[in-house]
Design a protein around this motif. Structure first.
Motif, PDB file in Angstrom:
ATOM      1  N   ILE A 171       0.817  -1.199   0.000  1.00 43.35           N
ATOM      2  CA  ILE A 171       0.000   0.000   0.000  1.00 43.35           C
ATOM      3  C   ILE A 171       0.857   1.257   0.000  1.00 43.35           C
ATOM      4  O   ILE A 171       0.472   2.306  -0.466  1.00 43.35           O
ATOM      5  N   GLY A 172       2.085   1.117   0.540  1.00 49.90           N
ATOM      6  CA  GLY A 172       2.959   2.278   0.638  1.00 49.90           C
ATOM      7  C   GLY A 172       3.001   2.768   2.059  1.00 49.90           C
ATOM      8  O   GLY A 172       3.388   2.038   2.969  1.00 49.90           O
ATOM      9  N   GLN A 173       2.584   4.010   2.278  1.00 52.38           N
ATOM     10  CA  GLN A 173       2.585   4.568   3.618  1.00 52.38           C
ATOM     11  C   GLN A 173       1.508   3.911   4.477  1.00 52.38           C
ATOM     12  O   GLN A 173       0.451   3.525   3.972  1.00 52.38           O
ATOM     13  N   PRO A 174       1.740   3.747   5.786  1.00 47.13           N
ATOM     14  CA  PRO A 174       0.727   3.157   6.663  1.00 47.13           C
ATOM     15  C   PRO A 174      -0.586   3.933   6.576  1.00 47.13           C
ATOM     16  O   PRO A 174      -0.595   5.165   6.498  1.00 47.13           O
ATOM     17  N   ASN A 175      -1.678   3.203   6.553  1.00 42.55           N
ATOM     18  CA  ASN A 175      -2.997   3.823   6.477  1.00 42.55           C
ATOM     19  C   ASN A 175      -3.448   4.161   7.892  1.00 42.55           C
ATOM     20  O   ASN A 175      -3.846   3.288   8.658  1.00 42.55           O
ATOM     21  N   THR A 176      -3.361   5.449   8.235  1.00 34.25           N
ATOM     22  CA  THR A 176      -3.674   5.861   9.605  1.00 34.25           C
ATOM     23  C   THR A 176      -5.137   5.628   9.946  1.00 34.25           C
ATOM     24  O   THR A 176      -5.476   5.365  11.100  1.00 34.25           O
ATOM     25  N   ALA A 177      -6.024   5.731   8.960  1.00 35.09           N
ATOM     26  CA  ALA A 177      -7.452   5.510   9.210  1.00 35.09           C
ATOM     27  C   ALA A 177      -7.707   4.064   9.621  1.00 35.09           C
ATOM     28  O   ALA A 177      -8.443   3.799  10.580  1.00 35.09           O
ATOM     29  N   LEU A 178      -7.070   3.121   8.915  1.00 37.37           N
ATOM     30  CA  LEU A 178      -7.256   1.716   9.272  1.00 37.37           C
ATOM     31  C   LEU A 178      -6.588   1.393  10.605  1.00 37.37           C
ATOM     32  O   LEU A 178      -7.084   0.563  11.373  1.00 37.37           O
ATOM     33  N   ARG A 200     -17.676   4.885   9.507  1.00 37.30           N
ATOM     34  CA  ARG A 200     -17.972   6.295   9.746  1.00 37.30           C
ATOM     35  C   ARG A 200     -16.924   6.923  10.669  1.00 37.30           C
ATOM     36  O   ARG A 200     -16.511   8.071  10.477  1.00 37.30           O
ATOM     37  N   ALA A 201     -16.462   6.144  11.666  1.00 42.78           N
ATOM     38  CA  ALA A 201     -15.502   6.672  12.646  1.00 42.78           C
ATOM     39  C   ALA A 201     -14.168   7.043  12.011  1.00 42.78           C
ATOM     40  O   ALA A 201     -13.463   7.935  12.488  1.00 42.78           O
ATOM     41  N   VAL A 202     -13.810   6.364  10.927  1.00 45.21           N
ATOM     42  CA  VAL A 202     -12.514   6.643  10.278  1.00 45.21           C
ATOM     43  C   VAL A 202     -12.682   7.387   8.955  1.00 45.21           C
ATOM     44  O   VAL A 202     -11.726   7.559   8.202  1.00 45.21           O
ATOM     45  N   GLY A 203     -13.915   7.811   8.654  1.00 45.67           N
ATOM     46  CA  GLY A 203     -14.143   8.668   7.498  1.00 45.67           C
ATOM     47  C   GLY A 203     -14.242   7.983   6.161  1.00 45.67           C
ATOM     48  O   GLY A 203     -13.962   8.603   5.113  1.00 45.67           O
ATOM     49  N   TYR A 204     -14.648   6.695   6.123  1.00 42.54           N
ATOM     50  CA  TYR A 204     -14.797   5.969   4.867  1.00 42.54           C
ATOM     51  C   TYR A 204     -16.246   5.548   4.671  1.00 42.54           C
ATOM     52  O   TYR A 204     -17.008   5.418   5.637  1.00 42.54           O
ATOM     53  N   SER A 205     -16.596   5.293   3.420  1.00 37.01           N
ATOM     54  CA  SER A 205     -17.872   4.644   3.162  1.00 37.01           C
ATOM     55  C   SER A 205     -17.753   3.182   3.579  1.00 37.01           C
ATOM     56  O   SER A 205     -16.637   2.637   3.670  1.00 37.01           O
TER      57      SER A 205
END
Length: 276
Positions: A171-178, A200-205
């Protein structure tokens, strides 16, 4: 060196869900076991080099700092390589009703050379376990069972973290949302966690969160939560043998009947069968 010790806990084999069968370390020579060994084994290579020859599979080469999981009953032989250094091999054999479930997570019930690890930490745990059994103190069987579980859990934790890191690399850079979603799961696994709320808490559909989670962690968010709950249930049963199935289910935020069904699906037996 830790001279070979056979743990004399035979009367507790039907009580302890996990127990040490034998333990030790020495300069390993050639050993042939055409019928396998009666207990699962964890090997740690401290120096030198050796080869495990497993019937029906490729040779597994152990070098300093590597570990190997070998299930019970697998025909095999092992011997030192033609190097100048002596092959110092540490080992601990374990069994019990919980051992198969733990083994499934570590090596999928097949001989497995474990990935790069914090070897010295695991070797120190092996030495501590050997000392514990060597002292043969009152209640030593309970203490050694806890130490054996701690050692295996430590190995499993390390291997799992490495697998997760490998999945994240493409993925590259760590996904802070996940990462935040994972933190939420670990902090609130015993509550009602809906996929829509996590997304919703991490800002994704919901759809994008689900797809991204699976691509990185290899499982769905709901299955990840289920795995956390099942591992926690094993920990609760070990830490609190007097807890009832209903109490453990409550601690996990699950209905008892659903907990029993998922536990059996995960470990192949009901919680009560596991604790016998």
């Amino acid at each position: 060196m830790m001279p070979f010790l056979l743990a004399e806990f035979a009367m507790f084999e039907n009580i302890l869900p996990l127990y040490v069968y034998c333990i030790g370390s020495h300069e390993q020579k050639h050993l042939l076991r055409p019928d396998g060994y009666p207990a699962h084994q964890l090997f740690l290579c401290r120096s030198g080099m050796g080869i495990f020859r497993i019937v029906g599979s490729s040779d597994l080469v152990m070098t300093p700092g590597t570990m190997l999981i070998l299930p019970a009953g697998v025909p095999h032989e092992y011997f030192p390589d033609q190097s100048e250094d002596a092959w110092e091999l540490g080992f601990v054999a374990f069994s019990g009703s919980a051992s198969d479930a733990i083994l499934a997570h570590l090596g999928n019930r097949t001989p497995t050379l474990l990935k790069k690890n914090q070897f010295h930490k695991h070797w120190n745990k092996l030495e501590s376990l050997w000392q514990l059994i060597n002292l043969n103190r009152e209640n030593g069987f309970w203490e050694s069972s806890r130490s054996m579980y701690d050692m295996l859990l430590s190995v499993l934790e390390e291997q799992t973290q490495q697998e997760v890191k490998q999945r994240i690399k493409p993925i590259g850079q760590p996904n802070t949302a996940l990462q935040e979603a994972i933190k939420l799961i670990h902090d609130h696994y015993n509550e009602r966690l809906h996929l829509s709320n996590l997304a919703r808490a991490v800002g994704y559909s919901v759809q994008h969160f689900h797809r991204l989670f699976v691509s990185i962690y290899g499982v769905t968010p709901m299955l990840y939560i289920q795995q956390i709950r099942m591992r926690r249930s094993i920990q609760l049963f070990h830490e609190n043998p007097s807890m009832t199935v209903e109490q453990v289910a409550q601690q996990l935020g699950m209905e008892t009947s659903y907990f029993i069904r998922i536990f059996k699906r995960t470990y192949g037996q009901t919680p009560k069968q596991f604790m016998k």
